[in-house]
Design an enzyme around this catalytic site. Structure first.
Site, short mmCIF file in Angstrom:
data_model
loop_
_atom_site.label_atom_id
_atom_site.label_comp_id
_atom_site.label_asym_id
_atom_site.label_seq_id
_atom_site.Cartn_x
_atom_site.Cartn_y
_atom_site.Cartn_z
N HIS A 61 0.35 -0.96 -0.13
CA HIS A 61 -0.34 -0.04 -0.23
C HIS A 61 0.45 1.09 -0.20
CE1 HIS A 61 -3.27 -2.87 1.19
NE2 HIS A 61 -4.21 -1.80 0.63
N LYS A 63 -0.72 4.74 4.43
CA LYS A 63 -1.91 4.10 5.61
C LYS A 63 -1.28 3.89 6.76
CE LYS A 63 -3.94 -0.32 4.96
NZ LYS A 63 -5.10 0.58 5.89
#
Ligand code: NAD
Length: 272
Positions: A154, A158
């Protein structure tokens, strides 16, 4: 009649992806937003809203809403549920926020006693299909012969790991093998780890750049290896799924619903 929507996490990336998508649907009416700070007039309009309220100031807006869609942060949702939990009666709630703590999950269960609630770690059609496929694979590829390692990537902003989707995939594997995930979960490895116990489900998180979301479930056997991968290319994908869920859930009886029900994939996830 249009469906009246309130977005929690209004100015965030998912909130803004939802605003853009809702503008393309005449049957949807964006009533307002909820975020850390109140915004009105031009300040709210800059984000595509008539008004943005906080958890403390959104009572009036909530009364007029058919469905609340939350993509904020674990703390943001927790505040909203603590401040307004009882006032969700009569309206539906869609939750996309990940990394929720047990207290928030408990409050969602309470709300589901009187309102329809849908919580999904991932709103993409592809990932929900993947959950079913992985569960089916785990029923065939037994723990004694195939080690499962789940790798996710990600963007660098995040804040939780492993991703909610990685955990949901692990849950599907564990369910397919008829064991609780907590008994076999292993988050990354470092140092003198000892031999890998068979049946363990490993999780590994990469963080960097602007990766929207990638997940690979590896089934690693002695003579062969199966990799099942999903790559999200645009976060509008999650907004699309969340809106589909919002339209589906309005008018449903109280209870906890899943994305698999929205997409009609229950036959895959149940394994029947
Ligand atoms: P983001 O950081 O861009 O936006 C978060 C928004 O929530 C911001 O507007 C922020 O101001 C607001 N917020 C944060 N803390 C708050 C608080 N305490 N009170 C009120 N508002 C608060 O994040 P994002 O990329 O839009 O993602 C939001 C959440 O959705 C994350 O938990 C992410 O993991 C999750 N997510 C889920 C899916 C899915 O399909 N389920 C997809 C993408 C993102």
């Amino acid at each position: 009649m249009s469906t009246k929507i309130l977005i929690s996490g209004a100015t965030g990336r998912m909130g803004q992806a939802l605003v853009r998508l809702i503008a393309e649907h005449r049957e949807l009416d964006l009533l307002g937003g909820i975020d850390r700070e109140r915004k009105a007039g031009a300040d709210a309009e800059a984000f595509g809203f008539r008004t943005i309220e906080t958890a403390e100031s959104c009572a009036e807006l909530l009364k007029q809403t058919a469905v609340v869609i939350d993509f904020s942060a674990a703390e943001g949702l927790q505040n909203l549920l603590a401040a307004r939990g009882a006032e969700f009666r009569g309206r539906a709630l869609i939750v996309g926020t990940t990394g929720l703590l047990p207290e928030a999950l408990g409050r969602l269960d309470e709300i589901a006693q009187h309102s329809p609630v849908l919580l999904a770690a991932n709103f993409s059609i592809g990932v929900n299909l993947l959950l079913g496929l992985v569960g089916a694979a785990a029923r065939v590829l037994k723990a004694e012969s195939f080690d499962v390692e789940i790798v996710e990537a990600h963007h660098k902003r995040k804040v939780d790991a492993p991703s909610g989707t990685a955990l949901a995939l692990g849950q599907s594997v564990a369910q397919g093998r008829g064991i609780p995930l907590d008994s076999v979960r292993r988050d990354s490895r470092s140092g003198n780890t000892g031999l890998r116990p068979s049946g363990e489900i490993g999780f590994h998180a990469l963080r960097g750049g602007d990766v929207v979301g990638e997940h690979t479930v590896n089934f690693i056997g002695g003579r062969e290896r199966i990799e099942i991968t999903h790559k999200a290319q645009d976060r509008a994908l999650f907004a699309e799924g969340a809106l589909m869920a919002a339209q589906w859930i309005v008018g449903k009886p109280p209870g906890m619903y899943t994305m698999s029900q929205v997409l009609g994939l229950d036959y895959l996830t149940s394994g029947k």
